[in-house]
Scaffold this motif. Structure first.
Motif, PDB file in Angstrom:
ATOM      1  N   ALA A  81       0.820  -1.214   0.000  1.00 37.36           N
ATOM      2  CA  ALA A  81       0.000   0.000   0.000  1.00 37.36           C
ATOM      3  C   ALA A  81       0.856   1.268   0.000  1.00 37.36           C
ATOM      4  O   ALA A  81       0.587   2.212  -0.755  1.00 37.36           O
ATOM      5  N   ILE A  82       1.903   1.291   0.831  1.00 37.60           N
ATOM      6  CA  ILE A  82       2.758   2.481   0.888  1.00 37.60           C
ATOM      7  C   ILE A  82       3.579   2.619  -0.392  1.00 37.60           C
ATOM      8  O   ILE A  82       3.750   3.726  -0.925  1.00 37.60           O
ATOM      9  N   ASP A  83       4.083   1.514  -0.908  1.00 35.76           N
ATOM     10  CA  ASP A  83       4.853   1.562  -2.154  1.00 35.76           C
ATOM     11  C   ASP A  83       3.993   2.078  -3.301  1.00 35.76           C
ATOM     12  O   ASP A  83       4.476   2.837  -4.158  1.00 35.76           O
TER      13      ASP A  83
ATOM     14  N   ASN B  16      -0.234   5.686  11.174  1.00 30.97           N
ATOM     15  CA  ASN B  16      -0.709   6.143   9.864  1.00 30.97           C
ATOM     16  C   ASN B  16      -2.232   6.013   9.870  1.00 30.97           C
ATOM     17  O   ASN B  16      -2.792   4.992   9.484  1.00 30.97           O
ATOM     18  N   ALA B  17      -2.906   7.075  10.323  1.00 26.68           N
ATOM     19  CA  ALA B  17      -4.346   7.001  10.563  1.00 26.68           C
ATOM     20  C   ALA B  17      -5.140   6.711   9.294  1.00 26.68           C
ATOM     21  O   ALA B  17      -6.122   5.965   9.329  1.00 26.68           O
ATOM     22  N   ALA B  18      -4.742   7.289   8.173  1.00 24.61           N
ATOM     23  CA  ALA B  18      -5.491   7.071   6.932  1.00 24.61           C
ATOM     24  C   ALA B  18      -5.404   5.611   6.495  1.00 24.61           C
ATOM     25  O   ALA B  18      -6.415   5.000   6.102  1.00 24.61           O
ATOM     26  N   LEU B  19      -4.215   5.039   6.553  1.00 23.54           N
ATOM     27  CA  LEU B  19      -4.044   3.635   6.172  1.00 23.54           C
ATOM     28  C   LEU B  19      -4.742   2.719   7.168  1.00 23.54           C
ATOM     29  O   LEU B  19      -5.401   1.735   6.773  1.00 23.54           O
ATOM     30  N   LEU B  20      -4.641   3.019   8.463  1.00 25.34           N
ATOM     31  CA  LEU B  20      -5.301   2.205   9.479  1.00 25.34           C
ATOM     32  C   LEU B  20      -6.813   2.236   9.313  1.00 25.34           C
ATOM     33  O   LEU B  20      -7.485   1.192   9.369  1.00 25.34           O
TER      34      LEU B  20
ATOM     35  N   LEU C  42       2.079  12.171   6.690  1.00 29.67           N
ATOM     36  CA  LEU C  42       1.850  11.112   7.682  1.00 29.67           C
ATOM     37  C   LEU C  42       1.385   9.813   7.019  1.00 29.67           C
ATOM     38  O   LEU C  42       1.633   8.720   7.550  1.00 29.67           O
ATOM     39  N   SER C  43       0.739   9.923   5.876  1.00 30.60           N
ATOM     40  CA  SER C  43       0.209   8.746   5.193  1.00 30.60           C
ATOM     41  C   SER C  43       1.302   7.889   4.558  1.00 30.60           C
ATOM     42  O   SER C  43       1.012   6.812   4.025  1.00 30.60           O
TER      43      SER C  43
END
Length: 527
Positions: free
Chosen positions: A75-77, A314-318, A305-306
């Motif tokens: 997801a981050i990549d 990482n609130a958006a990803l969580l 932060l995302s």
């Protein structure tokens, strides 16, 4: 190198399914257990906000597997690829650059031979300069008088996001003496919409912004003509009252009827366009460019932060991962967005388009059918109003609907009254706290009509006050949540083919090229 795979092929998803019944929310949120969860399950957000997910059906075991899912789906990549200018919008073969419009710092993204970061910044500077001249009285109407109102003409993403943001900050701006011009919006092709707005403004002192990327959106062009006729009927010059926000290649770009034109491009989708000229023009005129810059700063902080690979930070990803768990493991079909802030009255409507237009897909990025649920139905209204309308179903209905609360410790305006020992703001906050626990824990009763099963999961985003930076952070949080969910579901979250068929058939109806049911329905409405 990232890979794109369907959710139901992933090892982490198989493990997640095994954890479906591992958390009993009613039990977990009762007594000291609940107190410990509220303290533990919280993630920092931008602009001083926090995402608390204690009342969600998760524990450390679930969170560990969600972290595995984030890693397996890269997801981050994928987010980093998006930021670097990869063609993430596979349906339309386009880059996705809305984060670039709000201060995202990265290597230059070159598209069509243009540095897109510089392009977006140049448009923001152009808008800011124009707005300052309007506010200073350097740009005036025919009589040399100042403009007092700005009206945005657009539909979908050209309306919902900017309208939600304006309404969210209107009262804040009044208190902080930054309300430069009142803003209104025309979106619906229903003539009553345009007529009502026109009757509520002094046309001689109003600027109208026509927003259409292509310059061909039928509803917007129809409303533009409606407004132009009103300007002419008032004996005024159209070019003294109209602006355009469009692409450089659209028919509106160099039209003689526009005092100025500000540009966007195909790399920013409508529902993601509030941080571009689509939101920048109307909001800078309404509040001043400095306030719009604060909105962008809050959004940019969220974007940064995302990128954190630790999902607990990482609130958006969580938030995205928990949403996938609820949709695909718990099989919940809807999500209710419930802001305990009247200023956010239209924010759920914006999120409805953002989420449902992005992830309301049944094929993957390669156009292949998928066999698992994707985006939920999004709905919501501000609390406490919603408590007196649809919360009955949320509490005691046959379906469980996950809830996303938003609350602030302090009001925007500062006016308040104390009744029965507490202020209005305290009553508002007390209600949201009570609802979270009531939904989670329920209440037993020998009378089934008064029994609450509980087990209804919720999260809450908490802040001190709804400021421009906090609003920008909220906006980007949900944009990035939707983006991450699209990555996990293997969707293209950045096209919207689902809106096209109706447009095509409507053109056939208007051209009287109909038969069968299309003709019969047309006859029923005397078209």
């Amino acid at each position: 190198m990232v890979t794109w795979n369907n959710l139901d092929t992933l090892a982490a998803f198989s493990k997640l399914i095994q954890l479906k019944d591992c958390v009993n929310i009613a039990r977990a949120m009762t007594g000291e257990n609940g107190a410990a969860r509220v303290k533990k399950y919280s993630a920092p957000m931008a602009a001083g906000l926090h995402f608390n997910y204690a009342a969600k059906q998760v524990n450390d075991d679930v969170l560990a597997v969600l972290a595995e899912l984030a890693k397996e789906t890269q997801a981050i990549d994928k987010y980093k690829e998006l930021l670097s200018g990869a063609v993430i919008n596979t349906g339309e073969k386009r880059l996705v650059l809305h984060q670039l419009a709000r201060g995202q710092q990265c290597d230059a993204v070159i598209a069509d031979g243009v540095d897109k970061r510089e392009f977006y910044v140049s448009q923001q500077k152009k808008i800011a300069a124009f707005a300052k001249k309007v506010h200073a009285g350097e740009i005036t109407n025919e009589a040399g008088e100042p403009y007092t109102t700005v009206v945005q003409i657009g539909i979908g993403g050209s309306d919902l996001g900017p309208r939600a943001i304006y309404l969210a900050l209107e009262n804040w701006a009044r208190v902080h003496d930054t309300l430069k011009m009142e803003a209104k919006f025309i979106s619906n092709v229903d003539p009553d919409d345009a007529a009502a707005v026109l009757q509520s403004v002094d046309i001689a002192h109003t600027l109208f912004i026509v927003v259409s990327k292509s310059g061909t959106t039928l509803e917007t062009l129809t409303n533009e003509t409606f407004v132009k006729n009103a300007i002419k009927n008032a004996g005024l010059e159209v070019s003294k009252h109209m602006l355009a926000v469009t692409s450089e290649t659209s028919p509106l770009a160099k039209g003689a009827d526009y005092m100025a034109a500000f540009f966007m491009d195909d790399y920013i989708g409508g529902r993601y366009s509030s941080s571009s000229a689509v939101g920048g023009a109307v909001l800078s005129l309404a509040f001043g460019p400095e306030v719009f810059a604060d909105i962008l700063d809050g959004a940019a902080e969220t974007d940064k932060l995302s990128l954190n690979e630790n999902i607990l930070e990482n609130a958006a990803l969580l938030d995205a991962l928990i949403g996938v768990y609820e949709r695909n493991v718990q099989n919940y079909q809807c999500t209710a967005v419930l802001p305990y802030s009247q200023a956010l009255s239209r924010f759920p409507a914006h999120l409805q388009q953002l989420d449902m237009e992005s992830n309301g897909k049944s094929v993957n990025r390669r156009g292949e059918p998928i066999h698992y649920a994707t985006g939920p139905v999004i709905f919501g209204e501000p609390g406490t109003n919603g408590q007196h309308s649809f919360y009955q179903l949320l509490h005691q209905g046959t379906d469980i609907t996950p809830l996303q609360f938003i609350g602030f410790k302090n009001s925007q305006i500062g006016m308040d009254v104390t009744i029965q020992g507490s202020t209005s703001q305290q009553k508002l906050c007390a209600n949201v706290v009570a609802q979270i626990v009531a939904f989670a824990c329920g209440k037993d009763d020998s009378d089934n009509n008064k029994k609450f099963e509980g087990g209804r999961p919720s999260s809450i985003i908490i802040g001190d006050q709804l400021t421009p930076a906090a609003l920008g952070a909220l906006l980007a949080h949900f944009e990035n949540k939707v983006m991450f969910q699209g990555f996990i579901w293997n969707l293209n979250s950045f096209d919207q083919e689902g809106v096209q068929l109706g447009k095509i058939l409507a053109k056939r109806v208007l051209a009287h090229e109909t038969d069968g049911a299309l003709k019969e329905y047309s006859d029923l409405l005397d078209i």
